[in-house]
Write an enzyme that holds these catalytic residues in place. Structure first.
Site, PDB file in Angstrom:
ATOM      1  N   ASP A  70       0.987  -1.039  -0.211  1.00 48.13           N
ATOM      2  CA  ASP A  70       0.075   0.107   0.081  1.00 48.13           C
ATOM      3  C   ASP A  70       0.878   1.286  -0.074  1.00 48.13           C
ATOM      4  O   ASP A  70       1.165   1.914   0.989  1.00 48.13           O
ATOM      5  CB  ASP A  70      -0.843   0.032   1.308  1.00 48.13           C
ATOM      6  CG  ASP A  70      -1.968   1.071   1.186  1.00 48.13           C
ATOM      7  OD1 ASP A  70      -2.044   1.855   0.340  1.00 48.13           O
ATOM      8  OD2 ASP A  70      -2.872   1.443   2.125  1.00 48.13           O
ATOM      9  N   LYS A  71       1.254   1.553  -1.026  1.00 45.79           N
ATOM     10  CA  LYS A  71       2.105   2.654  -1.485  1.00 45.79           C
ATOM     11  C   LYS A  71       1.677   3.996  -1.062  1.00 45.79           C
ATOM     12  O   LYS A  71       2.291   5.132  -0.500  1.00 45.79           O
ATOM     13  CB  LYS A  71       2.970   2.639  -2.892  1.00 45.79           C
ATOM     14  CG  LYS A  71       3.985   1.668  -3.063  1.00 45.79           C
ATOM     15  CD  LYS A  71       4.208   1.469  -4.486  1.00 45.79           C
ATOM     16  CE  LYS A  71       4.902   0.280  -4.898  1.00 45.79           C
ATOM     17  NZ  LYS A  71       6.419   0.351  -4.291  1.00 45.79           N
ATOM     18  N   ASN A 116      11.179  -7.242  -8.033  1.00 45.47           N
ATOM     19  CA  ASN A 116      10.686  -6.041  -8.178  1.00 45.47           C
ATOM     20  C   ASN A 116      11.721  -4.789  -8.716  1.00 45.47           C
ATOM     21  O   ASN A 116      12.925  -4.945  -7.929  1.00 45.47           O
ATOM     22  CB  ASN A 116       9.742  -5.766  -7.271  1.00 45.47           C
ATOM     23  CG  ASN A 116      10.389  -4.640  -6.242  1.00 45.47           C
ATOM     24  OD1 ASN A 116      10.412  -3.256  -6.395  1.00 45.47           O
ATOM     25  ND2 ASN A 116      10.653  -5.063  -5.294  1.00 45.47           N
ATOM     26  N   ARG A 117      11.538  -4.213  -9.542  1.00 47.89           N
ATOM     27  CA  ARG A 117      12.248  -2.896  -9.809  1.00 47.89           C
ATOM     28  C   ARG A 117      11.465  -1.565  -9.890  1.00 47.89           C
ATOM     29  O   ARG A 117      11.528  -0.974 -10.760  1.00 47.89           O
ATOM     30  CB  ARG A 117      13.173  -3.002 -10.823  1.00 47.89           C
ATOM     31  CG  ARG A 117      12.791  -3.296 -12.274  1.00 47.89           C
ATOM     32  CD  ARG A 117      13.518  -3.287 -13.484  1.00 47.89           C
ATOM     33  NE  ARG A 117      13.254  -3.712 -14.496  1.00 47.89           N
ATOM     34  CZ  ARG A 117      13.282  -5.053 -15.139  1.00 47.89           C
ATOM     35  NH1 ARG A 117      13.992  -5.850 -14.301  1.00 47.89           N
ATOM     36  NH2 ARG A 117      12.801  -5.229 -16.303  1.00 47.89           N
ATOM     37  N   ASN A 146       7.024   4.921   5.770  1.00 51.18           N
ATOM     38  CA  ASN A 146       8.203   4.469   5.259  1.00 51.18           C
ATOM     39  C   ASN A 146       8.591   5.358   4.187  1.00 51.18           C
ATOM     40  O   ASN A 146       7.826   5.557   3.147  1.00 51.18           O
ATOM     41  CB  ASN A 146       8.204   2.894   4.744  1.00 51.18           C
ATOM     42  CG  ASN A 146       9.574   2.294   4.155  1.00 51.18           C
ATOM     43  OD1 ASN A 146       9.877   3.019   3.372  1.00 51.18           O
ATOM     44  ND2 ASN A 146       9.951   1.264   4.608  1.00 51.18           N
ATOM     45  N   SER A 182      16.571   0.103  -0.442  1.00 52.98           N
ATOM     46  CA  SER A 182      16.160  -0.474  -1.495  1.00 52.98           C
ATOM     47  C   SER A 182      16.943  -0.551  -2.642  1.00 52.98           C
ATOM     48  O   SER A 182      17.771   0.412  -2.895  1.00 52.98           O
ATOM     49  CB  SER A 182      14.887   0.368  -2.164  1.00 52.98           C
ATOM     50  OG  SER A 182      14.321   0.103  -3.487  1.00 52.98           O
ATOM     51  N   ASN A 251      15.366  -5.590   3.854  1.00 50.94           N
ATOM     52  CA  ASN A 251      14.662  -5.325   2.656  1.00 50.94           C
ATOM     53  C   ASN A 251      15.088  -6.566   1.401  1.00 50.94           C
ATOM     54  O   ASN A 251      15.432  -7.401   1.991  1.00 50.94           O
ATOM     55  CB  ASN A 251      15.348  -3.884   2.097  1.00 50.94           C
ATOM     56  CG  ASN A 251      14.460  -3.094   1.322  1.00 50.94           C
ATOM     57  OD1 ASN A 251      13.560  -3.744   0.596  1.00 50.94           O
ATOM     58  ND2 ASN A 251      14.326  -1.953   1.514  1.00 50.94           N
ATOM     59  N   GLY A 305      10.903 -13.419   3.427  1.00 50.10           N
ATOM     60  CA  GLY A 305      11.048 -14.846   3.571  1.00 50.10           C
ATOM     61  C   GLY A 305       9.926 -15.539   4.591  1.00 50.10           C
ATOM     62  O   GLY A 305       9.720 -16.689   4.583  1.00 50.10           O
ATOM     63  N   SER A 327       5.356 -10.802   0.141  1.00 46.42           N
ATOM     64  CA  SER A 327       5.569 -11.755  -0.905  1.00 46.42           C
ATOM     65  C   SER A 327       4.393 -13.010  -0.813  1.00 46.42           C
ATOM     66  O   SER A 327       4.089 -13.113  -1.550  1.00 46.42           O
ATOM     67  CB  SER A 327       7.038 -12.134  -1.305  1.00 46.42           C
ATOM     68  OG  SER A 327       7.704 -11.063  -1.454  1.00 46.42           O
TER      69      SER A 327
END
Length: 368
Positions: A70-71, A116-117, A146, A182, A251, A305, A327
């Site tokens: 949820d950016k 992801n990028r 964040n 990141s 991360n 993980g 994930s």
């Protein structure tokens, strides 16, 4: 049922398109009171023994949603409805930015992983702050914010960009996270070096204290799993020195070797941060090292993980007061939070520990 749906529908869709489709469903369900109440009753069980306190905040349990899902803070109540005890929104940058060109999100299904990028695609700190200010909370959910660096901002001006975000967002955050880990923003990971990190964290701390005077906003830093052990120790020592409230470990990773990846080589070679099951061992290792270094002087958050309750339990034994996931949510679906809670409660009942807090770091203390 979800796993069948994933195979028949989501797996055939572009990963980013599938993400936004699921996101819309979650938001819609959260807007309908009767449906919202029904879903929360089914998927967000509360166990008294899992009640958790971290950096002065009380939560229903230790399990939260990691940043990245949820950016823009549009579905906080929706994610709480699905059983997340805290929701970390973002990463939010000082200015709005579209992120990297598509295609930028890849599923490694045989590995239960993602690459992801995305590049911190978000609406910017002003828009997200306005949304948080206008939010009428339905559920009592701890909201972490964040923050990261705007891509076009030079590295030497990074602190000013983080301060801008802090001044806009701190009053709406239950806690703040400085993301310097990141791999998808050029030069960002250079800020993990202590000579760059010290002034950055100090500037953010001062800005938060200046902006919010009625309470102290907890401040955390999120680090990469790719740091050398000496650098992990250096960040831990700096966090103690500066009086940080927490460290989030970890991360995504840029590593591919030694992870036993089974997916197609063309997928594995995609540029970006790898998350999910292959990250499990290294994230646990970093967490254990941090706890051995800082003990209970700083709250640790374990992420990377975590697929099931046993994974979450192992992070707690390694020193995590809070655990987060993202994930595995893609692969497990809406019942994931419930399964984590039920499994953790059962694990605690059969353990030698009277409370969840007693279990935090127990394995590390035994081996010391």
């Amino acid at each position: 049922m979800y796993k069948l749906f994933f195979r028949l529908v989501f797996k055939r869709m572009d990963p980013e398109q599938a993400h936004y489709l699921a996101f819309r469903w979650i938001r819609l369900a959260a807007r309908i009171p009767v449906l919202r109440t029904f879903v929360a009753a089914a998927l967000a069980p509360r166990f008294k023994e899992l009640r958790t306190e971290a950096f002065g905040l009380r939560m229903h349990g230790p399990f939260g949603l990691a940043a990245g899902f949820d950016k823009n803070a549009v579905a906080v109540d929706g994610m709480s409805m699905l059983g997340f005890d805290h929701v970390e929104i973002g990463t939010v940058t000082g200015e709005p930015q579209p992120g990297n060109p598509k295609k930028r999100l890849f599923r490694l299904v045989p590995d239960r992983a993602l690459i992801n990028r995305m590049g911190f695609n978000n609406e910017g700190s002003a828009a997200v702050a306005a949304r948080l200010a206008a939010r009428e909370a339905v559920f009592r959910t701890v909201v972490g914010v964040n923050i990261g660096k705007t891509k076009v901002v030079p590295e030497e001006e990074a602190a000013d960009d983080y301060v801008k975000s802090t001044e806009r967002l701190a009053r709406h955050a239950d806690y703040l996270v400085v993301n310097v880990s990141s791999p998808n923003t050029p030069g960002l990971r250079n800020l993990q070096a202590t000579e760059a990190l010290r002034p950055l964290l100090s500037a953010v701390r001062e800005a938060a204290d200046r902006t919010v005077t009625e309470r102290r906003v907890p401040l955390l830093v999120k680090i990469a799993p790719d740091l050398a052990d000496d650098d992990i120790d250096a960040v831990a020592d700096l966090a103690v020195e500066l009086g940080l409230d927490g460290i989030i470990a970890t991360n995504t990773t840029i590593a591919r070797e030694g992870l036993g990846l089974k997916s197609e080589p063309t997928l594995v070679k995609e540029t970006g941060g790898l998350s999910g099951a292959p990250l499990k061992a290294r994230s646990l290792e970093v967490l254990s090292r941090l706890y051995a270094r800082v003990g209970d002087r700083i709250t640790l958050v374990g992420v990377g993980g975590i697929e099931n309750a046993e994974d979450a339990w192992q992070r707690i034994l390694a020193g995590a007061t809070l655990v987060q996931g993202y994930s595995a949510f893609i692969y497990e679906g809406p019942f994931w939070g419930r399964a984590i809670h039920k499994g953790l409660a059962a694990r605690l009942r059969t353990s030698p520990y009277a409370t969840l807090a007693d279990a935090v770091g127990a394995d590390v203390r035994k081996s010391a």
